[in-house]
Structure formats: structure tokens, C-alpha cells
Scaffold this motif. Structure first.
Motif, PDB file in Angstrom:
ATOM      1  N   ALA A 133       0.834  -1.205   0.000  1.00  0.00           N
ATOM      2  CA  ALA A 133       0.000   0.000   0.000  1.00  0.00           C
ATOM      3  C   ALA A 133       0.874   1.261   0.000  1.00  0.00           C
ATOM      4  CB  ALA A 133      -0.929  -0.008   1.206  1.00  0.00           C
ATOM      5  N   GLN A 134       1.959   1.242   0.768  1.00  0.00           N
ATOM      6  CA  GLN A 134       2.874   2.385   0.785  1.00  0.00           C
ATOM      7  C   GLN A 134       3.502   2.590  -0.591  1.00  0.00           C
ATOM      8  OE1 GLN A 134       5.778   1.914   3.923  1.00  0.00           O
ATOM      9  NE2 GLN A 134       4.208   1.448   5.429  1.00  0.00           N
ATOM     10  N   TYR A 135       3.944   1.506  -1.194  1.00  0.00           N
ATOM     11  CA  TYR A 135       4.564   1.578  -2.522  1.00  0.00           C
ATOM     12  C   TYR A 135       3.561   2.102  -3.545  1.00  0.00           C
ATOM     13  CZ  TYR A 135       6.813   0.102  -6.842  1.00  0.00           C
ATOM     14  OH  TYR A 135       7.365   0.081  -8.101  1.00  0.00           O
ATOM     15  N   LEU A 136       2.333   1.614  -3.488  1.00  0.00           N
ATOM     16  CA  LEU A 136       1.304   2.056  -4.422  1.00  0.00           C
ATOM     17  C   LEU A 136       1.016   3.543  -4.252  1.00  0.00           C
ATOM     18  CD1 LEU A 136      -0.671   1.212  -6.614  1.00  0.00           C
ATOM     19  CD2 LEU A 136      -2.286   0.586  -4.819  1.00  0.00           C
ATOM     20  N   ALA A 137       0.943   4.015  -3.020  1.00  0.00           N
ATOM     21  CA  ALA A 137       0.710   5.438  -2.768  1.00  0.00           C
ATOM     22  C   ALA A 137       1.843   6.280  -3.347  1.00  0.00           C
ATOM     23  CB  ALA A 137       0.562   5.691  -1.268  1.00  0.00           C
ATOM     24  N   ILE A 138       3.075   5.815  -3.189  1.00  0.00           N
ATOM     25  CA  ILE A 138       4.228   6.531  -3.750  1.00  0.00           C
ATOM     26  C   ILE A 138       4.136   6.579  -5.270  1.00  0.00           C
ATOM     27  CG2 ILE A 138       6.732   6.376  -4.114  1.00  0.00           C
ATOM     28  CD1 ILE A 138       6.873   5.242  -1.203  1.00  0.00           C
ATOM     29  N   MET A 139       3.806   5.448  -5.890  1.00  0.00           N
ATOM     30  CA  MET A 139       3.739   5.391  -7.356  1.00  0.00           C
ATOM     31  C   MET A 139       2.607   6.269  -7.900  1.00  0.00           C
ATOM     32  SD  MET A 139       6.363   3.727  -7.913  1.00  0.00           S
ATOM     33  CE  MET A 139       6.254   3.823  -9.684  1.00  0.00           C
ATOM     34  N   ILE A 140       1.471   6.286  -7.222  1.00  0.00           N
ATOM     35  CA  ILE A 140       0.361   7.143  -7.656  1.00  0.00           C
ATOM     36  C   ILE A 140       0.755   8.606  -7.526  1.00  0.00           C
ATOM     37  CG2 ILE A 140      -1.980   7.900  -7.060  1.00  0.00           C
ATOM     38  CD1 ILE A 140      -2.569   4.928  -6.377  1.00  0.00           C
ATOM     39  N   ARG A 179       3.786   9.877  -7.619  1.00  0.00           N
ATOM     40  CA  ARG A 179       4.767  10.187  -8.666  1.00  0.00           C
ATOM     41  C   ARG A 179       4.086  10.352 -10.022  1.00  0.00           C
ATOM     42  NH1 ARG A 179       9.786   6.057  -7.371  1.00  0.00           N
ATOM     43  NH2 ARG A 179      10.586   7.204  -5.590  1.00  0.00           N
ATOM     44  N   ALA A 180       3.142   9.474 -10.328  1.00  0.00           N
ATOM     45  CA  ALA A 180       2.441   9.560 -11.616  1.00  0.00           C
ATOM     46  C   ALA A 180       1.683  10.879 -11.723  1.00  0.00           C
ATOM     47  CB  ALA A 180       1.487   8.377 -11.773  1.00  0.00           C
ATOM     48  N   GLN A 181       1.054  11.316 -10.644  1.00  0.00           N
ATOM     49  CA  GLN A 181       0.303  12.572 -10.674  1.00  0.00           C
ATOM     50  C   GLN A 181       1.241  13.764 -10.864  1.00  0.00           C
ATOM     51  OE1 GLN A 181      -1.918  12.151  -7.023  1.00  0.00           O
ATOM     52  NE2 GLN A 181      -3.666  11.257  -8.089  1.00  0.00           N
ATOM     53  N   VAL A 182       2.376  13.747 -10.172  1.00  0.00           N
ATOM     54  CA  VAL A 182       3.354  14.832 -10.336  1.00  0.00           C
ATOM     55  C   VAL A 182       3.901  14.830 -11.760  1.00  0.00           C
ATOM     56  CG1 VAL A 182       5.647  15.634  -9.621  1.00  0.00           C
ATOM     57  CG2 VAL A 182       3.961  14.962  -7.902  1.00  0.00           C
ATOM     58  N   ASN A 183       4.222  13.637 -12.276  1.00  0.00           N
ATOM     59  CA  ASN A 183       4.729  13.541 -13.639  1.00  0.00           C
ATOM     60  C   ASN A 183       3.711  14.049 -14.646  1.00  0.00           C
ATOM     61  OD1 ASN A 183       7.169  12.502 -12.815  1.00  0.00           O
ATOM     62  ND2 ASN A 183       6.639  10.384 -13.242  1.00  0.00           N
ATOM     63  N   ASP A 184       2.443  13.713 -14.453  1.00  0.00           N
ATOM     64  CA  ASP A 184       1.396  14.189 -15.357  1.00  0.00           C
ATOM     65  C   ASP A 184       1.312  15.708 -15.352  1.00  0.00           C
ATOM     66  OD1 ASP A 184       0.740  11.651 -16.191  1.00  0.00           O
ATOM     67  OD2 ASP A 184      -1.085  11.509 -14.987  1.00  0.00           O
ATOM     68  N   CYS A 185       1.405  16.304 -14.169  1.00  0.00           N
ATOM     69  CA  CYS A 185       1.361  17.771 -14.079  1.00  0.00           C
ATOM     70  C   CYS A 185       2.543  18.395 -14.819  1.00  0.00           C
ATOM     71  CB  CYS A 185       1.368  18.216 -12.623  1.00  0.00           C
ATOM     72  SG  CYS A 185      -0.162  17.854 -11.752  1.00  0.00           S
ATOM     73  N   MET A 186       3.728  17.829 -14.622  1.00  0.00           N
ATOM     74  CA  MET A 186       4.914  18.378 -15.277  1.00  0.00           C
ATOM     75  C   MET A 186       4.837  18.181 -16.786  1.00  0.00           C
ATOM     76  SD  MET A 186       7.653  20.065 -15.290  1.00  0.00           S
ATOM     77  CE  MET A 186       8.204  20.273 -13.620  1.00  0.00           C
ATOM     78  N   LEU A 187       4.415  16.994 -17.228  1.00  0.00           N
ATOM     79  CA  LEU A 187       4.279  16.760 -18.666  1.00  0.00           C
ATOM     80  C   LEU A 187       3.290  17.736 -19.282  1.00  0.00           C
ATOM     81  CD1 LEU A 187       4.181  12.868 -19.011  1.00  0.00           C
ATOM     82  CD2 LEU A 187       5.874  14.418 -19.971  1.00  0.00           C
ATOM     83  N   SER A 188       2.183  17.946 -18.615  1.00  0.00           N
ATOM     84  CA  SER A 188       1.186  18.889 -19.124  1.00  0.00           C
ATOM     85  C   SER A 188       1.780  20.287 -19.246  1.00  0.00           C
ATOM     86  CB  SER A 188      -0.048  18.920 -18.210  1.00  0.00           C
ATOM     87  OG  SER A 188      -0.679  17.661 -18.199  1.00  0.00           O
ATOM     88  N   ALA A 189       2.487  20.713 -18.212  1.00  0.00           N
ATOM     89  CA  ALA A 189       3.088  22.050 -18.239  1.00  0.00           C
ATOM     90  C   ALA A 189       4.125  22.161 -19.354  1.00  0.00           C
ATOM     91  CB  ALA A 189       3.736  22.355 -16.884  1.00  0.00           C
TER      92      ALA A 189
END
Length: 105
Positions: free
Chosen positions: A28-35, A37-47
């Protein structure tokens, strides 16, 4: 295991349950970290996409490079996990296509 007493079997099961609870917590901790990271990456890619000075060129490169990778991500096996991964990947690809398209984004 046949020569174990009922108490021994209970203790073994309790140890197994404790181990599995610990593993689930780590997962669960690993999954929370991966989610996260994916959200931060999506924001940066969009920008980055939206601020790119030549979105037409970016779109062309994106479509060429993604064509080699995306079919392997979107077409997966029959398991529910594979279906979820494929659906998520398709949604992200559609979103990035919309952003990268200078006439549609």
C-alpha cells in the motif's frame, strides 16, 4: 505438519497472517508513492507540453515515439490488473495527444 498440535497450527497461521499484513502495508505504501509520482509527472508533462514553443514538432515526435511503446501497454492480458493498466494508459495517451496537438489542445 501432520504432527503439529492445533496450537502449533494456530501459531503458524497467526505468524503467516502477521507476515501478510506487513507485506500488504508495504504494498500500500509503494502504491501510494507510485500514484503520487504519476500525478506529479502528469502535471509536469502537461506544463511542458503546453509551454513548448513548437507543439507541432513535439506532437510529431510524440506520435512517432509513442507508436512503438503504446501498443504493448494498451494490449495486455485478460486479468483485471491488465485491463486497469490498459485503461489507464489509454486515458493518459488520449490526454497527452490532446495536449500535444497544437490545433486541438
Amino acid at each position: 505438519m501432520a504432527d503439529q498440535t492445533p496450537q502449533d497450527r494456530i501459531e503458524t497461521l497467526e505468524a503467516d497472517v502477521a507476515f501478510l499484513k506487513e507485506q500488504m502495508s508495504l504494498l500500500a505504501q509503494y502504491l501510494a508513492i507510485m500514484i503520487g509520482r504519476a500525478q506529479v509527472n502528469d502535471c509536469m508533462l502537461s506544463a511542458l507540453i503546453l509551454s513548448h514553443p513548437d507543439r507541432e514538432s513535439l506532437n510529431a515526435v510524440w506520435r512517432q515515439s509513442s507508436a512503438a511503446v503504446i501498443p504493448n501497454v494498451v494490449v495486455r492480458g485478460p486479468s483485471p490488473w491488465d485491463s486497469e493498466i490498459a485503461d489507464t494508459a489509454k486515458q493518459r495517451v488520449d490526454h497527452l495527444n490532446e495536449l500535444a496537438d497544437p490545433n486541438g489542445g
